[in-house]
Design an enzyme around this catalytic site. Sequence first.
Site, PDB file in Angstrom:
ATOM      1  N   LYS A 183       0.829  -1.204   0.000  1.00 15.83           N
ATOM      2  CA  LYS A 183       0.000   0.000   0.000  1.00 15.83           C
ATOM      3  C   LYS A 183       0.869   1.262   0.000  1.00 15.83           C
ATOM      4  O   LYS A 183       2.088   1.163  -0.022  1.00 15.83           O
ATOM      5  CB  LYS A 183      -0.940  -0.040   1.213  1.00 15.83           C
ATOM      6  CG  LYS A 183      -1.817  -1.307   1.289  1.00 15.83           C
ATOM      7  CD  LYS A 183      -2.662  -1.516   0.034  1.00 15.83           C
ATOM      8  CE  LYS A 183      -3.861  -2.428   0.208  1.00 15.83           C
ATOM      9  NZ  LYS A 183      -3.608  -3.876   0.152  1.00 15.83           N
TER      10      LYS A 183
HETATM   11  C1  LIG Z   1      -4.854  -4.923   0.689  1.00 20.70           C
HETATM   12  C2  LIG Z   1      -6.317  -5.065   0.760  1.00 20.70           C
HETATM   13  C3  LIG Z   1      -6.961  -5.722   1.826  1.00 20.70           C
HETATM   14  C4  LIG Z   1      -6.217  -6.471   2.881  1.00 20.70           C
HETATM   15  O1  LIG Z   1      -5.339  -5.713   3.625  1.00 20.70           O
HETATM   16  P1  LIG Z   1      -4.415  -6.447   4.707  1.00 20.70           P
HETATM   17  O2  LIG Z   1      -3.870  -5.297   5.496  1.00 20.70           O
HETATM   18  O3  LIG Z   1      -3.370  -7.191   3.956  1.00 20.70           O
HETATM   19  O4  LIG Z   1      -5.280  -7.326   5.520  1.00 20.70           O
HETATM   20  C5  LIG Z   1      -8.345  -5.714   1.864  1.00 20.70           C
HETATM   21  N1  LIG Z   1      -9.072  -5.127   0.911  1.00 20.70           N
HETATM   22  C6  LIG Z   1      -8.497  -4.514  -0.141  1.00 20.70           C
HETATM   23  C7  LIG Z   1      -9.368  -3.864  -1.169  1.00 20.70           C
HETATM   24  C8  LIG Z   1      -7.107  -4.471  -0.262  1.00 20.70           C
HETATM   25  O5  LIG Z   1      -6.548  -3.870  -1.314  1.00 20.70           O
END
Ligand SMILES: *Cc1c(COP(=O)(O)O)cnc(C)c1O
Length: 377
Positions: A183
């Site tokens: 992210k």
């Molecule tokens: C990355 C992501 C998640 C999961 O995030 P984590 O922190 O890895 O649990 C959930 N929903 C979306 C849309 C994502 O892009």
Amino acid sequence: MKKIPFNKPFLIGKEVEYIAEAVKSGKISGNGMFTKKCHEFFEQRYGFAKVLLTTSCTDALEMAAILTNIQPGDEVIIPSYTFVSTANAFVLRGAKIIFADSEAQTPNLDASALEELITPRTKAIVVVHYAGVACDMDVIMECARQHDLIVIEDAAQAIDAYYKGKPLGSIGHLAAFSFHETKNIISGEGGMLVVNDERFRDRAEIIWEKGTNRAAFFRGEINKYGWVDVGSSFLPSEVIAAFLYAQLEHLEQIQEKRVTLWNQYYDGLLSLEEQGRIQLPVLPDYATNNGHLFYIVCQNLAERQALIGCLKEHQIHAVFHYLSLHESPFYQDKHDGRKLPNTARYMDCLLRLPMYYELENEEQEFIIEMIQKFFEE
Ligand SMILES: *Cc1c(COP(=O)(O)O)cnc(C)c1O
């Protein structure tokens, strides 16, 4: 040209220093000084009413599902084009998932088709701001108000993005963010729950602290703490919060770089869109761009796979996602059989290009050049 990965975690400031500081302070379990600093940062910058750091966005979504009080058989509307956690969190509480299609213009849930998915059993709508681009929240919130539904924003990709001037994550009753290494702002694994609806505020903190009222105890509000509700261990250690806080101190710098990279991809590939070869991301006028991910939409699956192969030959790692959840091995038998054509198209044709803070301009120019060349041949 050296290998260009799809993603690369990065250090930008005092990550290592703050981790050492946390250890030396004598406390590295959760809800300490760095957690508080992160909470204050988000509350001040975005005006979020209440935030709680979690160990992942997945955990924040699971907290949201508990808070929404999902009972077995309750229906939850979720886009099919998303990461598994968006749905899994609610399935764990016994929900039946009603999968919604994406819009033709963006992979976001098609708000204009929401109404027909609602039944007397519908309890919640989970929207995903794909690529940090806002869903049409006015339409979604009005629909939820009329049917008395809870709206949860899966804002995993949506840090520092806005809808008509409002920060994403501040509009639904609850919202979940991610600080996973892919992210914009990272802490390895990490996430955050935002509690906008006052009704959920106290209970969120209890669920976060294993079903106890320990957080209130530490604030001196009560003189002993105990088991008062269901819950789990959703809070991250101070080591993670320390890393995260160091990144947050450079949020603007990170955002500026990512948006610049995003714009350079857009400008560099625009001629291909004008020739009708690919579709570029569409930004509705109610949304801002947070530079989270850059994608192109190819004409068909075979073409996309050929492009991935061609880029790979030049050491460029481009990836596709998501496999439609309504057709997944786990859910296909439970799905009601509706076809979701826009979801299918994004699943087959969308390609994500390398995007990370340390991506260099000349690397990006090379990627653009190789894509141009692929379509010339
Ligand atoms: C990355 C992501 C998640 C999961 O995030 P984590 O922190 O890895 O649990 C959930 N929903 C979306 C849309 C994502 O892009």
